[in-house]
Write a protein that holds these residues in place. Structure first.
Motif, PDB file in Angstrom:
ATOM      1  N   UNK A  16      -9.062   7.660  -0.975  1.00 27.96           N
ATOM      2  CA  UNK A  16      -8.990   7.483  -2.420  1.00 27.96           C
ATOM      3  C   UNK A  16      -8.316   8.737  -2.957  1.00 27.96           C
ATOM      4  N   UNK A  17      -7.246   8.554  -3.705  1.00 30.05           N
ATOM      5  CA  UNK A  17      -6.520   9.701  -4.249  1.00 30.05           C
ATOM      6  C   UNK A  17      -7.316  10.327  -5.386  1.00 30.05           C
ATOM      7  N   UNK A  18      -7.488  11.636  -5.328  1.00 31.88           N
ATOM      8  CA  UNK A  18      -8.053  12.388  -6.445  1.00 31.88           C
ATOM      9  C   UNK A  18      -6.914  12.799  -7.366  1.00 31.88           C
ATOM     10  N   UNK A  19      -5.836  13.357  -6.798  1.00 28.26           N
ATOM     11  CA  UNK A  19      -4.688  13.740  -7.607  1.00 28.26           C
ATOM     12  C   UNK A  19      -3.425  13.809  -6.760  1.00 28.26           C
ATOM     13  N   UNK A  20      -2.434  13.058  -7.190  1.00 28.77           N
ATOM     14  CA  UNK A  20      -1.101  13.090  -6.589  1.00 28.77           C
ATOM     15  C   UNK A  20      -0.096  12.815  -7.686  1.00 28.77           C
ATOM     16  N   UNK A  21       1.028  13.523  -7.714  1.00 26.29           N
ATOM     17  CA  UNK A  21       1.286  14.730  -6.933  1.00 26.29           C
ATOM     18  C   UNK A  21       0.493  15.907  -7.483  1.00 26.29           C
ATOM     19  N   UNK A  22       0.173  16.831  -6.579  1.00 23.22           N
ATOM     20  CA  UNK A  22      -0.519  18.041  -6.993  1.00 23.22           C
ATOM     21  C   UNK A  22       0.513  19.161  -7.014  1.00 23.22           C
ATOM     22  N   UNK A  23       0.168  20.332  -6.630  1.00 23.99           N
ATOM     23  CA  UNK A  23       1.063  21.487  -6.710  1.00 23.99           C
ATOM     24  C   UNK A  23       2.038  21.520  -5.537  1.00 23.99           C
ATOM     25  N   UNK A  24       3.223  22.113  -5.743  1.00 26.17           N
ATOM     26  CA  UNK A  24       4.124  22.332  -4.600  1.00 26.17           C
ATOM     27  C   UNK A  24       3.439  23.258  -3.586  1.00 26.17           C
ATOM     28  N   UNK A  25       3.755  23.076  -2.323  1.00 23.20           N
ATOM     29  CA  UNK A  25       3.109  23.872  -1.277  1.00 23.20           C
ATOM     30  C   UNK A  25       3.256  25.375  -1.515  1.00 23.20           C
ATOM     31  N   UNK A  26       4.360  25.802  -2.066  1.00 22.85           N
ATOM     32  CA  UNK A  26       4.590  27.230  -2.308  1.00 22.85           C
ATOM     33  C   UNK A  26       3.548  27.842  -3.244  1.00 22.85           C
ATOM     34  N   UNK A  27       2.898  27.024  -4.056  1.00 18.41           N
ATOM     35  CA  UNK A  27       1.877  27.535  -4.981  1.00 18.41           C
ATOM     36  C   UNK A  27       0.471  27.514  -4.402  1.00 18.41           C
ATOM     37  N   UNK A  28       0.332  27.075  -3.163  1.00 19.36           N
ATOM     38  CA  UNK A  28      -0.999  26.936  -2.565  1.00 19.36           C
ATOM     39  C   UNK A  28      -1.404  28.208  -1.830  1.00 19.36           C
ATOM     40  N   UNK A  29      -1.538  29.286  -2.584  1.00 18.47           N
ATOM     41  CA  UNK A  29      -1.940  30.565  -2.009  1.00 18.47           C
ATOM     42  C   UNK A  29      -3.466  30.688  -2.011  1.00 18.47           C
ATOM     43  N   UNK A  30      -3.956  31.819  -1.563  1.00 20.87           N
ATOM     44  CA  UNK A  30      -5.400  32.048  -1.474  1.00 20.87           C
ATOM     45  C   UNK A  30      -6.123  31.893  -2.796  1.00 20.87           C
ATOM     46  N   UNK A  31      -5.541  32.404  -3.866  1.00 18.08           N
ATOM     47  CA  UNK A  31      -6.183  32.283  -5.177  1.00 18.08           C
ATOM     48  C   UNK A  31      -6.263  30.825  -5.616  1.00 18.08           C
ATOM     49  N   UNK A  32      -5.207  30.074  -5.367  1.00 14.58           N
ATOM     50  CA  UNK A  32      -5.200  28.661  -5.749  1.00 14.58           C
ATOM     51  C   UNK A  32      -6.222  27.891  -4.926  1.00 14.58           C
ATOM     52  N   UNK A  33      -6.286  28.150  -3.616  1.00 12.29           N
ATOM     53  CA  UNK A  33      -7.266  27.465  -2.777  1.00 12.29           C
ATOM     54  C   UNK A  33      -8.688  27.789  -3.231  1.00 12.29           C
ATOM     55  N   UNK A  34      -8.938  29.034  -3.620  1.00 14.94           N
ATOM     56  CA  UNK A  34     -10.264  29.407  -4.132  1.00 14.94           C
ATOM     57  C   UNK A  34     -10.567  28.674  -5.441  1.00 14.94           C
ATOM     58  N   UNK A  35      -9.561  28.541  -6.301  1.00 12.61           N
ATOM     59  CA  UNK A  35      -9.761  27.832  -7.563  1.00 12.61           C
ATOM     60  C   UNK A  35     -10.035  26.349  -7.325  1.00 12.61           C
ATOM     61  N   UNK A  36      -9.326  25.741  -6.367  1.00 11.82           N
ATOM     62  CA  UNK A  36      -9.587  24.332  -6.030  1.00 11.82           C
ATOM     63  C   UNK A  36     -11.022  24.198  -5.533  1.00 11.82           C
ATOM     64  N   UNK A  37     -11.431  25.091  -4.650  1.00 12.22           N
ATOM     65  CA  UNK A  37     -12.789  25.055  -4.111  1.00 12.22           C
ATOM     66  C   UNK A  37     -13.822  25.144  -5.226  1.00 12.22           C
ATOM     67  N   UNK A  38     -13.572  26.002  -6.197  1.00 15.35           N
ATOM     68  CA  UNK A  38     -14.485  26.163  -7.322  1.00 15.35           C
ATOM     69  C   UNK A  38     -14.578  24.875  -8.148  1.00 15.35           C
ATOM     70  N   UNK A  39     -13.434  24.282  -8.460  1.00 15.83           N
ATOM     71  CA  UNK A  39     -13.415  23.052  -9.267  1.00 15.83           C
ATOM     72  C   UNK A  39     -14.126  21.923  -8.528  1.00 15.83           C
ATOM     73  N   UNK A  40     -13.810  21.718  -7.257  1.00 19.05           N
ATOM     74  CA  UNK A  40     -14.408  20.630  -6.478  1.00 19.05           C
ATOM     75  C   UNK A  40     -15.898  20.893  -6.260  1.00 19.05           C
ATOM     76  N   UNK A  41     -16.260  22.139  -5.992  1.00 17.57           N
ATOM     77  CA  UNK A  41     -17.647  22.496  -5.704  1.00 17.57           C
ATOM     78  C   UNK A  41     -18.601  22.290  -6.862  1.00 17.57           C
TER      79      UNK A  41
END
Length: 178
Positions: free
Chosen positions: A46-71
């Protein structure tokens, strides 16, 4: 992910999905034939969000922010016991749909530049795609073939970040729900 997510023009794009491995036995044969995303490595989801961010924007800070939102969202059980349709598309409809919508809305609130499906549709309709780009007769056949394999029940405990490398989707990270 509905829409053209088979691989064309998807290089370095990403999406957030809830994979549903429990559905594979029921849907795999139909998806193999009728959903182009299977060929590029996308599992039943089940798609939560597509399209999301370009891969170049998926740095450590972004991954932490995603984790926070989902968590911030609690895990939940979802049942797939009926089919639904969009033009040319057959899908399984999850119940309840509200927690999936809440995940989408939370991610879009944090990254408003990433509207669901690029803003093509006004409503968020959570779904597990079975067939895309098919005529009604094919959708009727697939639906009839699925009904005796339902319901499918899953525990939604995480959201996966999928990235397309030009030919295949691959899981980049997984984020636990609270």
């Amino acid at each position: 992910m509905t829409g053209n997510d088979s691989g064309t023009d998807q290089v370095a794009r990403s999406g957030l999905v809830v994979t549903v491995p429990e559905a594979e036995a029921a849907v795999r044969a139909w998806r193999d034939r009728l959903d182009p995303s299977v060929g590029s490595g996308m599992p039943a989801h089940v798609t939560v969000l597509f399209p999301f961010l370009p891969e170049a924007r998926l740095d450590g800070d972004t991954l932490a922010a995603i984790s926070d939102v989902i968590g911030r969202h609690k895990s939940f059980e979802a049942r797939f016991e009926r089919c639904g349709r969009f033009p040319g598309v057959l899908y399984l409809a999850p119940e309840p749909a509200t927690p999936f919508r809440a995940l989408t809305e939370a991610v879009v609130d944090r990254w408003p530049e990433t509207p669901p499906f690029g803003g093509q549709f006004a409503d968020i309709v959570p779904h597990l795609t079975i067939a895309q780009g098919q005529d009604d007769a094919v959708l009727d056949e697939a639906e009839a073939g699925l009904l005796d394999r339902l319901p499918v029940v899953t525990r939604v405990a995480s959201v996966d970040l999928m990235v397309h490398d030009g030919s295949r989707w691959r899981q980049r990270a997984s984020f636990a729900l609270g």
